[in-house]
Design an enzyme around this catalytic site. Structure first.
Site, short mmCIF file in Angstrom:
data_model
loop_
_atom_site.label_atom_id
_atom_site.label_comp_id
_atom_site.label_asym_id
_atom_site.label_seq_id
_atom_site.Cartn_x
_atom_site.Cartn_y
_atom_site.Cartn_z
N GLN A 112 0.82 -1.20 0.00
CA GLN A 112 0.00 0.00 0.00
C GLN A 112 0.86 1.26 0.00
O GLN A 112 0.35 2.36 -0.19
CB GLN A 112 -0.95 0.00 1.22
CG GLN A 112 -2.05 -1.04 1.10
CD GLN A 112 -3.06 -1.01 2.24
OE1 GLN A 112 -3.27 -2.02 2.88
NE2 GLN A 112 -3.69 0.13 2.49
N ARG B 166 -9.72 -0.25 7.44
CA ARG B 166 -10.75 0.67 6.97
C ARG B 166 -11.08 1.73 8.01
O ARG B 166 -12.23 1.99 8.34
CB ARG B 166 -12.01 -0.07 6.60
CG ARG B 166 -12.73 0.72 5.51
CD ARG B 166 -13.66 -0.09 4.68
NE ARG B 166 -14.01 0.71 3.52
CZ ARG B 166 -14.34 0.20 2.36
NH1 ARG B 166 -14.35 -1.09 2.18
NH2 ARG B 166 -14.65 0.99 1.36
N CYS B 167 -10.06 2.31 8.53
CA CYS B 167 -10.23 3.40 9.47
C CYS B 167 -8.90 4.07 9.59
O CYS B 167 -7.87 3.43 9.53
CB CYS B 167 -10.73 2.85 10.80
SG CYS B 167 -9.68 3.13 12.20
N GLU C 43 -13.05 5.19 4.26
CA GLU C 43 -13.12 4.57 5.57
C GLU C 43 -14.38 4.92 6.33
O GLU C 43 -14.82 4.16 7.21
CB GLU C 43 -11.95 5.05 6.42
CG GLU C 43 -10.65 4.83 5.75
CD GLU C 43 -9.53 5.41 6.56
OE1 GLU C 43 -9.69 6.50 7.11
OE2 GLU C 43 -8.51 4.75 6.63
#
Ligand code: PCD
Ligand SMILES: [Cu+]
Length: 805
Positions: free
Chosen positions: A236, A383-384, A759
């Site tokens: 990523q 996802r945050c 997110e």
């Protein structure tokens, strides 16, 4: 020039710029099986790596015998810590300032830890050879509970024995990592002592895992003739991997090329550096052949970065009328065997200090203790943005608990405590400056759309019917209002291993009026190739269809910090807009020259520059692009290119209002989601269709986490959920219909006013689902019960409340 005549409207539509629900350009490739993932990289002579992993959660490694494995036909090498030690690669630094064993050095600290790396002719031989490596272990006492760990005499990290300070300050115990404090403890305690009402609640946000469809992997290829190392991987943050690889290996950075090809979902799982990457590089250097390592699902769930595992205790003070006056939050964070949490360096507990949420809370205090246990390392966002889900879950539960205590409606309690529109930019008690927001408008819209009052009436009637024995289902109304914090940067306070968290875009316009733009981020399914082209289309007046977006190849892309924490839009998206503006500034000079007027006498109009007041005299961006390469314009360099490195002045603060309506069968514990309404405000919307897809995805993962997904350990430290049989991944079957909605409150500092969104639905979704379950039992005296709310636990809650009698 602002009136949109039909002709201008058509030209504008042709650009497919900001606000257009343009179809994802990458999907032609993905839906036809033409994606190019790490496992698609195949090279002549390529070898395959596989790990011998520890079956024990805590054990001494007495000996490793490779002989039988090496004797197997097709096995090329077996690496252990002893082989890596001379290169000083048996340990590696983590993103959190700790270090982690690449291969077991004397002991293992979690089940699934890497002990030896087998390199063989193919994947099957490698797997067979793994079975032949004989490891002798001596079991040690296992600690899977952070509270017990802090009291235990057992020293988990013997390498740190006697070290009373770590990278984030003093250590209180040999299994303690750090204490991170924010806010004013004395003032908060004073408020708590004198408040009308104080409620205290403890909650556990369980350990879970991002579990992307594609697991982590890489191919390392060392070309000894040219001295070049090429590394394909599911990264990523490819540039960061290049820099770290250079620092660890001593290979000069220009001799390392890192390529993130297509990625099958990241969700934070692919931010960190794993032993597999280091072992593949070493194996390629040693053997002179390319080496591929791709983990399987069990390895992914057992050994790569987990998320959450936060034990949170809150105290919230309020007046009798429900105005919150103070907040105290104490967290015990289980980091597993090594602190490999992926956060900006100065934030060992991420942005947990956003835990005052969307509310105007005058004083607050937060303390987080990081603790070692015999569990896998990690601590990624999933996802945050850096522990924001934990923070939002915490405050949204505290609000519900306070509402119960005050016997108030939870929607009203939120409303009276929201930060008001005119308070932005808002300075929070725990140190953040919220850029913009209009919470009341969003909340009212949400409640009105779902007919909140009608739902509450129906719920009360259901409770009565239940009590009369006419129904066995209860109705829960889940509410959540969240404020996210995304887009790290500012370089002045956010860095990773010393690299400031800026991002970049480089754009090159071709003579015929098409373009290529490269960015420092990397899409994992978000659709950057679609959306970044839209930002540029609006800025430079060329159709998005004629702009190629390229990411992920460090030999061609400008340096960037990668994609996670919903930072691509706030940071790289801003860089794209700024690079576009540089192009436009030069184009203006070219246009003025071609039109034989002064620079100030032309103005930009959708896809062209026109002479002010004379709209029939213009040069399109296509004309200008051609001229940039074909005309010698006095005082101007040839070509049309620009690059921008963007350091955001602040983060962006997207927000949203979610409502979930759930019917719970008290006798089976099965919840049925009747309705889920999600209003998101991410400022200026680039692509509404992609946003909707992002919201659906994030809500699906929120449903998973709230209603069943977890990484569970037994007392021996065995991972009980290492396959998809036990680890809950929702399918279309479990997922309800999601209703999406929006308001638009632009970010005042972002060049196009956009905030992140990827997110948000997860951050807002988890408390919403959880609150719905818990709200169903409010009338029967439930105050709080921990996630995940799987059928069994919901049934248990009903049972504990005496509803089965
Ligand atoms: N305003 C706005 C915003 C946004 N957008 C869009 O949307 C998307 C997203 O974005 P953002 O929010 O910015 O984000 P990014 O950075 O790009 O990404 C990231 C995220 O993303 C999400 N989503 C997704 N999707 C998919 N498909 N896949 C994946 O993997 C994923 N992941 C997840 C996660 S997890 Mo972390 O990592 O945990 O931190 S973080 C994250 C993109 O495309 C964009 O462009 C728009 O349109 N508009
Ligand atoms: Cu997080």
């Amino acid at each position: 020039m602002n009136d949109l005549t039909p002709e201008r409207e058509e030209r504008s539509a042709n650009l497919k710029g900001l606000g257009c629900s343009r179809k994802r350009v990458e999907d032609a490739r993905f839906t036809q099986g033409k994606g190019n993932y790490v496992d698609d990289v195949k090279m002549p002579g390529m070898l395959h790596g596989d790990f011998v992993r520890s079956p024990y959660a805590h054990a001494r490694v007495v000996s490793v015998n490779k002989d039988a494995a090496l004797a197997l036909d097709g096995v090329v090498a077996v690496l252990t810590a002893e082989d890596l030690a001379p290169l000083n690669l048996h340990w590696m630094p983590t993103l959190a300032g700790d270090k982690q064993m690449v291969l077991a050095d004397g002991k293992v600290l979690f089940q699934g830890q890497e002990v030896a790396f087998v390199v063989a002719r193919d994947r099957y031989v490698a797997a067979d050879a793994v079975e032949l490596v004989e490891v002798e272990y001596e079991e040690l006492p296992v600690l899977t509970d952070p509270f017990e760990s802090l009291k235990s005499d057992v020293v988990l990290r013997e390498d740190l024995a006697g070290q009373t300070t770590g990278p984030h300050g003093p250590r209180k115990h040999h299994n303690h990592i750090f204490t991170w404090e924010q806010g004013d403890e004395t003032a908060t305690n004073q408020v708590l002592e004198s408040a009308d009402v104080v409620v205290e609640e403890s909650m556990y946000y369980h350990r879970t895992h991002p579990c992307p469809l594609e697991t982590c992997g890489c191919v390392a290829s060392m070309d000894k003739v040219n001295g070049k190392l090429t590394l394909w991987g599911t990264f990523q943050a490819p540039h960061v991997v290049r820099t770290v690889a250079s620092m660890l290996s001593g290979i000069e950075e220009h001799n390392i090329r890192v390529i993130s090809p297509d990625i099958g979902g990241g969700f934070g799982n692919k931010v960190g550096v794993y032993p597999g990457y280091i072992c593949s590089i070493v194996a390629s250097i040693v053997t002179g052949q390319p080496v591929k390592w791709v983990e399987d699902r069990m390895e992914n769930l057992m050994a790569t970065a987990f998320a959450r595992d936060y034990w949170m205790t809150g105290k919230i003070a309020a007046t009798k009328e429900g105005k919150i006056t103070g907040l105290h939050c104490q967290v015990t964070a289980d980091h597993g065997g090594f602190d490999a949490c992926a956060d900006p360096t100065k934030f060992p507990a991420g942005f947990m200090n956003i835990c005052t949420g969307s509310y105007d809370i005058p004083v607050a205090y937060l303390a987080v203790d990081g603790v070692y246990t015999n569990k896998a390392p990690g601590g990624v966002s999933y996802r945050c943005s850096f522990r924001v889900t934990e923070a939002v879950y915490f405050i949204e539960r505290m609000i519900e608990v306070l509402a119960i205590e005050l016997d108030m409606d939870a929607a009203e309690l939120r409303r009276i405590n929201f930060i008001r529109k005119e308070q932005f930019p808002y300075q929070s008690a725990l140190g953040w400056e919220y850029d913009s927001g209009d919470y009341h408008t969003a909340w009212d819209k949400a409640l009105k759309t779902v007919d909140y009052d009608g739902l509450r009436k129906e719920q009360a009637e259901r409770v009565e019917a239940f009590k009369r024995g006419e129904t066995r289902t209860l109705m829960g109304i889940g509410l959540s209002f969240f404020t996210e914090i995304v887009g790290a940067g500012p370089v002045k306070n956010c860095d990773i291993l010393g690299m400031g968290m800026f991002d970049s875009c480089e754009i090159r316009i071709h003579p015929t009026g098409s373009a290529i733009a490269r960015l420092g981020t990397i899409s994992q399914g978000q659709g950057h190739a679609t959306t970044f082209a839209q930002i540029l289309a609006s800025e430079i007046g060329l159709s998005a269809d004629s702009i190629t977006i390229e990411e992920g190849d460090t030999d061609t892309a400008p340096y960037g910090l990668g994609t996670y924490g919903s930072r691509s839009t706030p940071v790289a998206g801003a860089a794209a807009a700024m690079a576009g503006r540089k192009i436009r500034a030069k184009a203006q000079m070219i246009a003025a020259y071609l039109l034989e007027v002064h620079d100030d006498d032309v103005e930009f109009d959708v896809d062209r520059f026109v002479v002010k007041g004379v709209p029939e005299r213009f040069k399109t961006m296509k004309d200008i692009a051609y001229a940039a390469y074909n005309q010698a314009i006095p005082g101007l360099e040839l070509g049309l290119e620009a690059v921008s490195y963007y350091d955001p002045p602040n983060m962006t603060y997207p927000f949203g209002a979610y409502v979930c309506v759930m019917d719970i069968d008290v006798d089976t514990g099965v919840p049925e989601i009747r309705r889920f309404y999600a209003l998101d405000d991410c400022g200026t919307r680039i692509n509404p269709m992609i946003i909707e897809g992002q919201v659906h995805g994030g809500l699906t993962e929120a449903l998973a986490v709230a209603l069943g997904q977890e990484i569970a350990y037994d007392k021996m430290g065995n991972v009980k959920t290492a396959t998809l049989m036990d680890f809950f991944l929702p399918t279309a079957w479990e997922v309800p219909n999601f209703e999406t909605d929006h308001t638009v409150t632009p970010s005042p500092h972002h060049p196009i006013g956009a905030k992140g969104v990827g997110e948000s639905p997860h951050v807002g979704g988890v408390p919403c689902f959880s609150n719905a379950v818990q709200d169903a039992f409010r009338a029967f005296g439930l105050r709080h019960t921990n996630m995940p709310h799987d059928h069994w636990r919901i049934w248990q809650t009903a049972n504990d409340l005496g509803l089965h009698e």
